[in-house]
Design a protein around this motif. Structure first.
Motif, PDB file in Angstrom:
ATOM      1  N   LYS A 103      -5.351   3.551   3.562  1.00 60.13           N
ATOM      2  CA  LYS A 103      -6.123   4.745   3.196  1.00 60.13           C
ATOM      3  C   LYS A 103      -5.221   5.787   2.547  1.00 60.13           C
ATOM      4  CE  LYS A 103      -9.099   4.092   7.181  1.00 60.13           C
ATOM      5  NZ  LYS A 103      -9.426   4.592   8.498  1.00 60.13           N
ATOM      6  N   LEU A 104      -4.062   6.027   3.149  1.00 54.85           N
ATOM      7  CA  LEU A 104      -3.125   7.002   2.591  1.00 54.85           C
ATOM      8  C   LEU A 104      -2.660   6.564   1.213  1.00 54.85           C
ATOM      9  CD1 LEU A 104      -1.156   9.413   2.633  1.00 54.85           C
ATOM     10  CD2 LEU A 104       0.427   7.971   3.919  1.00 54.85           C
ATOM     11  N   ALA A 105      -2.290   5.312   1.094  1.00 55.13           N
ATOM     12  CA  ALA A 105      -1.765   4.813  -0.178  1.00 55.13           C
ATOM     13  C   ALA A 105      -2.799   4.929  -1.296  1.00 55.13           C
ATOM     14  CB  ALA A 105      -1.315   3.361  -0.021  1.00 55.13           C
ATOM     15  N   ARG A 106      -4.025   4.524  -1.014  1.00 50.79           N
ATOM     16  CA  ARG A 106      -5.078   4.608  -2.036  1.00 50.79           C
ATOM     17  C   ARG A 106      -5.351   6.046  -2.432  1.00 50.79           C
ATOM     18  NH1 ARG A 106      -7.596   0.472   0.815  1.00 50.79           N
ATOM     19  NH2 ARG A 106      -8.857   1.989   1.949  1.00 50.79           N
ATOM     20  N   ALA A 107      -5.486   6.921  -1.437  1.00 49.48           N
ATOM     21  CA  ALA A 107      -5.810   8.314  -1.725  1.00 49.48           C
ATOM     22  C   ALA A 107      -4.671   9.011  -2.477  1.00 49.48           C
ATOM     23  CB  ALA A 107      -6.109   9.065  -0.432  1.00 49.48           C
ATOM     24  N   ALA A 108      -3.443   8.793  -2.037  1.00 48.16           N
ATOM     25  CA  ALA A 108      -2.300   9.438  -2.684  1.00 48.16           C
ATOM     26  C   ALA A 108      -2.086   8.911  -4.098  1.00 48.16           C
ATOM     27  CB  ALA A 108      -1.039   9.247  -1.845  1.00 48.16           C
ATOM     28  N   ALA A 114       0.029   6.025  -8.878  1.00 48.34           N
ATOM     29  CA  ALA A 114       0.738   5.033  -8.069  1.00 48.34           C
ATOM     30  C   ALA A 114       2.244   5.079  -8.307  1.00 48.34           C
ATOM     31  CB  ALA A 114       0.197   3.634  -8.364  1.00 48.34           C
ATOM     32  N   GLY A 115       2.654   5.194  -9.563  1.00 47.35           N
ATOM     33  CA  GLY A 115       4.084   5.227  -9.876  1.00 47.35           C
ATOM     34  C   GLY A 115       4.771   6.441  -9.292  1.00 47.35           C
ATOM     35  N   THR A 116       4.125   7.583  -9.393  1.00 47.90           N
ATOM     36  CA  THR A 116       4.697   8.827  -8.860  1.00 47.90           C
ATOM     37  C   THR A 116       4.900   8.722  -7.355  1.00 47.90           C
ATOM     38  OG1 THR A 116       3.594  10.080 -10.596  1.00 47.90           O
ATOM     39  CG2 THR A 116       4.347  11.318  -8.676  1.00 47.90           C
ATOM     40  N   ILE A 117       3.883   8.235  -6.660  1.00 50.67           N
ATOM     41  CA  ILE A 117       3.978   8.094  -5.197  1.00 50.67           C
ATOM     42  C   ILE A 117       5.062   7.091  -4.832  1.00 50.67           C
ATOM     43  CG2 ILE A 117       2.749   7.260  -3.140  1.00 50.67           C
ATOM     44  CD1 ILE A 117       2.009  10.096  -3.983  1.00 50.67           C
ATOM     45  N   ALA A 118       5.084   5.956  -5.504  1.00 52.98           N
ATOM     46  CA  ALA A 118       6.079   4.919  -5.204  1.00 52.98           C
ATOM     47  C   ALA A 118       7.492   5.451  -5.387  1.00 52.98           C
ATOM     48  CB  ALA A 118       5.845   3.692  -6.075  1.00 52.98           C
ATOM     49  N   LEU A 119       7.737   6.148  -6.477  1.00 57.44           N
ATOM     50  CA  LEU A 119       9.078   6.692  -6.725  1.00 57.44           C
ATOM     51  C   LEU A 119       9.444   7.779  -5.723  1.00 57.44           C
ATOM     52  CD1 LEU A 119       9.112   6.862 -10.619  1.00 57.44           C
ATOM     53  CD2 LEU A 119      10.509   5.398  -9.154  1.00 57.44           C
ATOM     54  N   LYS A 120       8.521   8.679  -5.467  1.00 57.04           N
ATOM     55  CA  LYS A 120       8.803   9.789  -4.556  1.00 57.04           C
ATOM     56  C   LYS A 120       9.115   9.279  -3.154  1.00 57.04           C
ATOM     57  CE  LYS A 120       6.824  13.637  -5.109  1.00 57.04           C
ATOM     58  NZ  LYS A 120       6.191  14.932  -5.182  1.00 57.04           N
ATOM     59  N   VAL A 121       8.311   8.352  -2.668  1.00 61.91           N
ATOM     60  CA  VAL A 121       8.486   7.859  -1.306  1.00 61.91           C
ATOM     61  C   VAL A 121       9.724   6.974  -1.191  1.00 61.91           C
ATOM     62  CG1 VAL A 121       7.406   6.479   0.507  1.00 61.91           C
ATOM     63  CG2 VAL A 121       6.050   8.082  -0.789  1.00 61.91           C
ATOM     64  N   SER A 122       9.999   6.177  -2.210  1.00 62.99           N
ATOM     65  CA  SER A 122      11.180   5.315  -2.131  1.00 62.99           C
ATOM     66  C   SER A 122      12.466   6.131  -2.172  1.00 62.99           C
ATOM     67  CB  SER A 122      11.168   4.270  -3.245  1.00 62.99           C
ATOM     68  OG  SER A 122      11.229   4.882  -4.504  1.00 62.99           O
ATOM     69  N   ASP A 123      12.433   7.286  -2.798  1.00 63.33           N
ATOM     70  CA  ASP A 123      13.613   8.152  -2.836  1.00 63.33           C
ATOM     71  C   ASP A 123      13.900   8.809  -1.493  1.00 63.33           C
ATOM     72  OD1 ASP A 123      14.182   7.619  -5.473  1.00 63.33           O
ATOM     73  OD2 ASP A 123      13.189   9.414  -6.253  1.00 63.33           O
ATOM     74  N   ILE A 124      12.851   9.088  -0.715  1.00 66.12           N
ATOM     75  CA  ILE A 124      13.061   9.831   0.527  1.00 66.12           C
ATOM     76  C   ILE A 124      13.201   8.953   1.762  1.00 66.12           C
ATOM     77  CG2 ILE A 124      11.918  11.930  -0.299  1.00 66.12           C
ATOM     78  CD1 ILE A 124       9.426  11.106   1.231  1.00 66.12           C
ATOM     79  N   LEU A 133       7.931   2.315   4.564  1.00 70.61           N
ATOM     80  CA  LEU A 133       7.936   2.363   3.092  1.00 70.61           C
ATOM     81  C   LEU A 133       7.261   1.132   2.522  1.00 70.61           C
ATOM     82  CD1 LEU A 133       8.890   3.445   0.314  1.00 70.61           C
ATOM     83  CD2 LEU A 133      11.040   2.236   0.728  1.00 70.61           C
ATOM     84  N   LEU A 134       7.599  -0.034   3.051  1.00 70.09           N
ATOM     85  CA  LEU A 134       7.000  -1.270   2.557  1.00 70.09           C
ATOM     86  C   LEU A 134       5.503  -1.323   2.833  1.00 70.09           C
ATOM     87  CD1 LEU A 134       9.800  -3.824   3.478  1.00 70.09           C
ATOM     88  CD2 LEU A 134       9.282  -2.841   1.238  1.00 70.09           C
ATOM     89  N   ALA A 135       5.097  -0.808   3.991  1.00 69.45           N
ATOM     90  CA  ALA A 135       3.661  -0.770   4.301  1.00 69.45           C
ATOM     91  C   ALA A 135       2.918   0.104   3.303  1.00 69.45           C
ATOM     92  CB  ALA A 135       3.444  -0.261   5.724  1.00 69.45           C
ATOM     93  N   ASN A 139       0.367  -1.167  -0.309  1.00 73.11           N
ATOM     94  CA  ASN A 139      -0.999  -0.698  -0.505  1.00 73.11           C
ATOM     95  C   ASN A 139      -1.171   0.294  -1.646  1.00 73.11           C
ATOM     96  OD1 ASN A 139      -2.537  -1.921   1.825  1.00 73.11           O
ATOM     97  ND2 ASN A 139      -0.767  -1.059   2.858  1.00 73.11           N
ATOM     98  N   VAL A 140      -0.077   0.714  -2.271  1.00 75.96           N
ATOM     99  CA  VAL A 140      -0.201   1.656  -3.384  1.00 75.96           C
ATOM    100  C   VAL A 140      -0.978   1.022  -4.527  1.00 75.96           C
ATOM    101  CG1 VAL A 140       1.092   2.835  -5.208  1.00 75.96           C
ATOM    102  CG2 VAL A 140       1.756   3.131  -2.850  1.00 75.96           C
TER     103      VAL A 140
END
Length: 156
Positions: A103-108, A114-124, A133-135, A139-140
């Motif tokens: 749910k979080l991945a789809r909404a975010a 999707a690219g913005t979320i993936a990059l932001k989360v993988s950096d932190i 992170l993998l979970a 789902n992104v």
């Protein structure tokens, strides 16, 4: 700012859920071990095993889902979600977060891309937070039959 106060309160609730999960870790482990001895079947890792775990999962799910909803608005607080939910012996909280990660991945990804979320989360994310992170990344952008490469590409 009011939004900051809401996030601060939700963070306190998430921390409280973590404390609850850690405090009930031994009871949950005992109940799940007893249930495993009775049932030789392997259960899904995302479903609760015993009644004790079900009760604990219900208790920590609400603060986790609330915080995850706030993460859609402010993706930078996903770091807090990850760090609190991967604490040692807070397994039931981690399970609640993983269960609601789609749910979080789809909404975010819908809101921010999707690219913005993936990059932001993988950096932190830190090494300890890699399972979370993998979970999220799983789902992104969920894989579907239409997004698979064609057979000619696979054979090449």
């Amino acid at each position: 700012d009011l939004a900051d106060l809401v996030i601060e309160s939700a963070t306190a609730e998430l921390e409280g859920a973590s404390v609850y999960a850690i405090a009930h870790y031994d009871k949950i482990k005992e109940a799940n071990t007893a249930l495993e001895k009775q049932n030789e079947d392997k259960k899904n890792a995302t479903t609760p095993g015993s009644e004790v775990e079900k009760v604990a999962l219900d208790k920590v799910k609400k603060p986790a889902v609330l915080f995850m909803a706030l993460c859609v608005r402010r993706p930078d607080i996903i770091k807090t979600l990850f760090s609190v939910s991967v604490k040692d012996k807070a397994d039931v909280l981690a399970k609640a977060v993983r269960n609601n990660m789609p749910k979080l991945a789809r909404a975010a990804s819908t809101k921010h891309g999707a690219g913005t979320i993936a990059l932001k989360v993988s950096d932190i994310a830190t090494d300890v937070e890699t399972p979370m992170l993998l979970a999220l990344l799983d789902n992104v952008h969920p894989s579907t039959d239409s997004s698979l490469p064609n057979e000619d590409f696979i054979q090449a």
